[in-house]
Design a protein around this motif. Structure first.
Motif, PDB file in Angstrom:
ATOM      1  N   UNK A  84       0.830  -1.204   0.000  1.00  0.00           N
ATOM      2  CA  UNK A  84       0.000   0.000   0.000  1.00  0.00           C
ATOM      3  C   UNK A  84       0.864   1.255   0.000  1.00  0.00           C
ATOM      4  N   UNK A  85       2.076   1.124  -0.516  1.00  0.00           N
ATOM      5  CA  UNK A  85       2.964   2.283  -0.565  1.00  0.00           C
ATOM      6  C   UNK A  85       2.355   3.368  -1.447  1.00  0.00           C
ATOM      7  N   UNK A  86       2.605   4.634  -1.046  1.00  0.00           N
ATOM      8  CA  UNK A  86       2.104   5.811  -1.755  1.00  0.00           C
ATOM      9  C   UNK A  86       0.577   5.975  -1.659  1.00  0.00           C
ATOM     10  N   UNK A  87      -0.096   5.093  -0.935  1.00  0.00           N
ATOM     11  CA  UNK A  87      -1.549   5.208  -0.799  1.00  0.00           C
ATOM     12  C   UNK A  87      -1.903   6.408   0.082  1.00  0.00           C
ATOM     13  N   UNK A  88      -3.087   6.964  -0.140  1.00  0.00           N
ATOM     14  CA  UNK A  88      -3.528   8.147   0.601  1.00  0.00           C
ATOM     15  C   UNK A  88      -4.722   7.769   1.487  1.00  0.00           C
ATOM     16  N   UNK A  89      -4.479   7.756   2.811  1.00  0.00           N
ATOM     17  CA  UNK A  89      -5.520   7.434   3.779  1.00  0.00           C
ATOM     18  C   UNK A  89      -5.930   8.676   4.574  1.00  0.00           C
ATOM     19  N   UNK A  90      -5.867   9.836   3.981  1.00  0.00           N
ATOM     20  CA  UNK A  90      -6.167  11.077   4.699  1.00  0.00           C
ATOM     21  C   UNK A  90      -7.565  11.021   5.319  1.00  0.00           C
ATOM     22  N   UNK A  91      -7.611  11.180   6.649  1.00  0.00           N
ATOM     23  CA  UNK A  91      -8.854  11.173   7.424  1.00  0.00           C
ATOM     24  C   UNK A  91      -9.681   9.905   7.224  1.00  0.00           C
ATOM     25  N   UNK A  92      -9.065   8.822   6.832  1.00  0.00           N
ATOM     26  CA  UNK A  92      -9.794   7.563   6.656  1.00  0.00           C
ATOM     27  C   UNK A  92     -10.132   6.960   8.012  1.00  0.00           C
ATOM     28  N   UNK A  93     -11.256   6.261   8.065  1.00  0.00           N
ATOM     29  CA  UNK A  93     -11.660   5.555   9.276  1.00  0.00           C
ATOM     30  C   UNK A  93     -11.110   4.139   9.197  1.00  0.00           C
ATOM     31  N   UNK A  94     -10.040   3.892   9.942  1.00  0.00           N
ATOM     32  CA  UNK A  94      -9.398   2.576   9.957  1.00  0.00           C
ATOM     33  C   UNK A  94      -9.500   1.940  11.339  1.00  0.00           C
ATOM     34  N   UNK A  95     -10.545   2.283  12.065  1.00  0.00           N
ATOM     35  CA  UNK A  95     -10.713   1.713  13.405  1.00  0.00           C
ATOM     36  C   UNK A  95     -10.850   0.197  13.293  1.00  0.00           C
ATOM     37  N   UNK A  96     -10.100  -0.479  14.159  1.00  0.00           N
ATOM     38  CA  UNK A  96     -10.110  -1.948  14.218  1.00  0.00           C
ATOM     39  C   UNK A  96      -9.694  -2.596  12.893  1.00  0.00           C
ATOM     40  N   UNK A  97      -8.968  -1.866  12.053  1.00  0.00           N
ATOM     41  CA  UNK A  97      -8.499  -2.425  10.783  1.00  0.00           C
ATOM     42  C   UNK A  97      -7.367  -3.416  11.031  1.00  0.00           C
ATOM     43  N   UNK A  98      -7.298  -4.438  10.192  1.00  0.00           N
ATOM     44  CA  UNK A  98      -6.244  -5.446  10.292  1.00  0.00           C
ATOM     45  C   UNK A  98      -5.265  -5.218   9.134  1.00  0.00           C
ATOM     46  N   UNK A 110      -2.271  10.731   7.315  1.00  0.00           N
ATOM     47  CA  UNK A 110      -2.518  11.994   8.002  1.00  0.00           C
ATOM     48  C   UNK A 110      -3.959  12.077   8.521  1.00  0.00           C
ATOM     49  N   UNK A 111      -4.087  12.276   9.828  1.00  0.00           N
ATOM     50  CA  UNK A 111      -5.360  12.439  10.528  1.00  0.00           C
ATOM     51  C   UNK A 111      -6.281  11.222  10.389  1.00  0.00           C
ATOM     52  N   UNK A 112      -5.711  10.070  10.065  1.00  0.00           N
ATOM     53  CA  UNK A 112      -6.511   8.847   9.996  1.00  0.00           C
ATOM     54  C   UNK A 112      -6.828   8.354  11.402  1.00  0.00           C
ATOM     55  N   UNK A 113      -7.934   7.632  11.531  1.00  0.00           N
ATOM     56  CA  UNK A 113      -8.340   7.069  12.819  1.00  0.00           C
ATOM     57  C   UNK A 113      -7.901   5.604  12.854  1.00  0.00           C
ATOM     58  N   UNK A 114      -6.844   5.334  13.631  1.00  0.00           N
ATOM     59  CA  UNK A 114      -6.303   3.981  13.739  1.00  0.00           C
ATOM     60  C   UNK A 114      -6.632   3.344  15.086  1.00  0.00           C
ATOM     61  N   UNK A 115      -7.697   3.774  15.706  1.00  0.00           N
ATOM     62  CA  UNK A 115      -8.082   3.236  17.005  1.00  0.00           C
ATOM     63  C   UNK A 115      -8.257   1.717  16.926  1.00  0.00           C
ATOM     64  N   UNK A 116      -7.497   1.010  17.775  1.00  0.00           N
ATOM     65  CA  UNK A 116      -7.542  -0.451  17.885  1.00  0.00           C
ATOM     66  C   UNK A 116      -7.162  -1.175  16.593  1.00  0.00           C
TER      67      UNK A 116
END
Length: 329
Positions: A84-98, A110-116
């Protein structure tokens, strides 16, 4: 015909020569590389998982503001994770992502939600980590590289004499390291948090005026003990100071039982060597402020001894503080 087909392919390409072979839409990009499309529909998460499993081009995909809560982007039964190099996750909701073992090099979180979220073993070199929500994120063995993207950009700005931009980028770097340090401390990863606090304070030093007393003192603390995280730096400094002062005593002279010990080219090598070891002994005694009194300084050696004794007492106290700090974590 071949040229016509090529014109309808996604125009994504990067400096490593990777291209996307999906059909483009009216914008010239495929669905996943089109930054104008927000992937927040209920089906986007399942589509992305299927796309990844089928070997789709994940490099450089645009997932700004995407709703990817709970997504599984682990490349199961493979040695290497998804790229996933160069991918843009700006402000993405990645809560509980694996995202175990994923390659996020040069990506933007940047500003992504990586909670859990699970980011164990992720490659995050040169990844934009500004403003991430790290609550309960699993970051064991992540690799963020030796320098953040903002650090590299700040040094380039300094080289171009754009000091305002450099200051802003160093401030961003400090914020990133502070957030990482706090999260590592909450997770009980104290060795990792120690590294982050060193980098955090280094970024803060770079924001200080040059030259200034505050910046000088910060640099001295870094050199002496790595901002309290490297007791061995204190030990190495102590050994170096003892040997350095011993050499000075060897040339300036010390007094032992009424006889002066110093370097004399006319004396045999073994005698000079014995005098030098006596100077080393005296340097150790002076550094540790034991003061047996069997050897006394003469001439300029008195100033050297006074300076070494003062520095030695301070250094020993510093070592105790740093060592206890490390051992009580």
């Amino acid at each position: 015909m071949a040229e016509s087909e090529h014109e309808h392919l996604c125009r994504y390409s990067d400096e490593q020569g990777f291209t996307c072979d999906l059909e483009s839409n009216d914008s010239g990009w495929c669905y996943w590389h089109d930054s104008s499309i927000i992937k927040d529909s209920p089906s986007d998460k399942e589509k992305l998982q299927e796309y990844a499993r089928n070997g789709g081009m994940l490099r450089g995909i645009s997932l700004k503001h995407a709703d990817l809560a709970g997504i599984d982007l682990v490349n199961h039964h493979h040695k290497h994770g998804f790229d996933l190099s160069h991918a843009d996750f700006y402000r993405a909701d990645l809560t509980n992502a694996h995202m175990f073992n994923t390659n996020l090099e040069y990506a933007s979180l940047m500003k992504a939600d990586l909670t859990e979220a699970n980011l164990h073993n992720a490659n995050m070199k040169h990844c934009n980590l500004l403003g991430i929500k790290w609550q309960s994120t699993k970051i064991k063995n992540i690799d963020i590289g030796d320098e953040l993207t903002q650090e590299i950009q700040a040094r380039k700005a300094q080289d171009n004499y754009d000091l305002v931009l450099a200051l802003d980028l160093f401030e961003q770097s400090e914020e990133i390291y502070r957030d990482l340090r706090k999260h590592a401390e909450r997770a009980g990863m104290f060795k990792l948090s120690g590294r982050f606090i060193q980098k955090e304070l280094t970024m803060r030093r770079y924001q200080m005026k040059k030259p200034s007393l505050a910046r000088l003192m910060s640099k001295v603390v870094d050199l002496f003990c790595g901002y309290g995280e490297e007791p061995l730096k204190v030990v190495n400094f102590s050994i170096g100071l003892i040997l350095f002062c011993a050499v000075l005593y060897f040339f300036s002279g010390i007094n032992f039982e009424g006889q002066q010990y110093y370097f004399d080219a006319s004396l045999p090598f073994t005698t000079n060597l014995n005098h030098f070891f006596s100077c080393v002994y005296y340097s150790v005694v002076t550094f540790t402020t034991l003061g047996y009194g069997d050897i006394t300084p003469i001439g300029i050696s008195r100033l050297i001894a006074a300076t070494e004794a003062f520095t030695g007492s301070f250094t020993i106290a510093l070592f105790v503080v740093v060592f206890v700090k490390k051992m009580t974590r």
